[in-house]
Enzyme design. Sequence first.
Site, PDB file in Angstrom:
ATOM      1  CD  GLU A  52       8.360   5.156   0.840  1.00  0.00           C
ATOM      2  OE1 GLU A  52       8.884   5.917   0.021  1.00  0.00           O
ATOM      3  OE2 GLU A  52       7.825   4.071   0.512  1.00  0.00           O
ATOM      4  CD  GLU A  56       7.488   8.562  -2.959  1.00  0.00           C
ATOM      5  OE1 GLU A  56       6.374   9.071  -2.775  1.00  0.00           O
ATOM      6  OE2 GLU A  56       8.409   8.604  -2.116  1.00  0.00           O
TER       7      GLU A  56
END
Length: 791
Positions: free
Chosen positions: A204, A184
């Site tokens: 995730e 990210e």
Amino acid sequence: MELHEQGRFWWDLGLVAPLPGLQMVAAGASYLSLVGNERARSPFGEFRSLLVNPPPLHALLRAPAPPLPLREMAKGTTAMEVRADGVAVITISNPPVNAVSFDVIASLQRNYAEALSRSDVKAIVLTGAKGRFCGGFDITAFGKKPKNEKPGSMAIDFLTDIVEDARKPSVAAIDGIALGGGLEVAMVCHARISTPSAQLGLPELQLGIIPGLGGTQRLPRLVGLQKALEMMLMSKAIKGREAHEVGLVDAITSANELVNTACSWALEIVENKRPWFKSLYRTDRLPDLVEVKDVLKFARVQTKKKAPNVQHPIVCIDVIEEGIVRGPRVGLMKEALSAKMVEQSQTSKSLRHFFFAQRATSKIPNITNIGLTPRKIKKAAIVGGGLMGSGIATVLVLNNFKVILKEINEQFLSAGINRVKGNLQSFVRKGQLTIEDCEKKFSLLSGVLDYEQFRDADLVIEAVVEDILLKQQIFSDLEKYCHRNCIFATNTSTIDLNLIGQKTGSQDCIVGAHFFSPAHVMPLLEIVRTHQTSLQAIVDLLDVAKKIQKTPIVAGNCTGFAVNRMFFPYGQAASFLVDYGLDVYHIDNVITQFGMPMGPFRLADLVGFGVATATRKQYFQSYPERCYKSMLLLQILLEDNRTGESSRKGFYVYDDKRKASQDPDLRKYIEKSRNMGGVTQDPKLMKLTDNDIVEIILFPVVNEACLVLDEGISLKASDLDVASIMGMGFPSYRGGVMFWADTLGAKYVYNRLEAWSKDYGEFFKPSEYLAARARQGASLAAKVDSAKSRL
């Protein structure tokens, strides 16, 4: 019991079939259980194919999930160096995986403030120390964030408004891993340069959370919506080369040239020789809104259908849609709020518990912490080339062990070697091995008909049928040929190791190595020791488990050991309910809705009634007071040649493709069993809710797990959680059988069992271990000082 010489799997009672739905997000295969094999219609090409034809379970289970950060709350940092060419190189340093911690964030903010304010800095390159970019957010920090933290303070206020909107370009130089929060952060940069072998992904969902630093918004804009859904919902990491092909990174270079290449790229952006992209605002890779809504609708339908018990994949899809439909900054805020919500969910707590529990199984007090070093296993030998033996040989050669496979005649030996060859070729077909690699692995295997070549073996694994006399003879023979330090391991799933080694003088060398079938696929290895087994042998096998990519569970010696013993009441409780009036198929449906990959009766069909009957007899002999003793139904079915899936008739009937269907004729067998046993329907049991059925079947499993802990067969409740998930298919999003029971409370579990025991007998009688915790309001994982450890 797990060896079948006729080529069919013998799945013992601690094994789960490779069906869609197993281990929702435990092995990086989160979308597998969401999609199953549904033949849905969709116009969306490869994404449709992904949804309705997911990768085979064994491929996903064997390949380890992308590494997630695991570290204590050590202080991480970043360091900045300004080069002569005006590029500030900022390096993340937070061993072992350079995780994003609060300390790293604070340091990174200081570095950026300085770099953006200095006139001698033209551009910024972000990289990681020691060949690893960043392994994601430090998951030990979950729940420890400041209470007054502003939503989006990291993702919006810093990464978007300062880094992405800066007057100076940033380029990410990626090597090793860029996972989760690491990727990210890299996507915030204006370009990404990667090595070919680097792993990039957003895993995730394995932890019951969603990307929370802008990943849901930027990944679809860089790689397209369909690829982004694949990477997020499947927790799928891709290599640098593929990342370049799909647009996630801008260039590929070697590790030696990585930083220099990134610096040059950054300067070329400054000089307008390269485009200055802000990932958040790109739209060129996104389809039109009509197609967006269709793709996401399809993904939602499949998700809700196949994973009704978890919400975070749906939340992830919702957040993606919010950003595409209403704008990326709106999406970032929804992501921040939703990420905080799912982080606090029971699903996330359960998956995080499982994550840490997996990594704790190899830490054994007074064994792994006393300074013993694993001995090198140069050569391994397998006795028995059936399903289990060939599977064990496969996993060993896959991981570069030299292996000898012994059988009793040429026919059996040829069959065993061909099984290994077939297993290896299956990896080639799936693209997990090249033909050249397959040939190299296969060359490590040789077949023999006697023990002469066992003389220099460092490890022997016996994998023959569950016959005590045969096993005793094998171990007696091994002692005559193998060197003194050779480890004698047995793959038995139930037989007492003391009986197996009764006729040898090498008791200290004997250990259990219980693989789960198919051995080259299933991720669990149960290591069993007796009082005489040397600590060195345990340390050696733990090292072997690590090298062959298995999660080890160390257990003491008893009938069924830890994994199978814990779950022997599972099928017996289900049989009890059927005897007293409940429907077989309703029970199976309820248990699968709870999250198990199959119900107890479908599992019994897969195992085979002969095996199930023999296994039950062993438990009756060892634990008579805790067994439900009626076996009439199985006996009646066997008498009519209904032996399970292998005969195409058991509790279900099976077509040519082994697809199970309900059988109306089953009722007559059940009625006959009830009449012979003098059993009638119980009005109280007939009123059980679905939740009651789950509890009456699984609470006896919890109770037996308590006894396994109390007797010291296992030392940690978390080990049993891992065993229940990886060996039994207990849903990982519930955290394991003990963790799940703790969410309900020991007192609740105890009271239910106590009430059932008064009505229906000793099978349900709660253990003293459980009773003590119910009285004290303690966790089932609480330490028991009085336990006499078998370890």
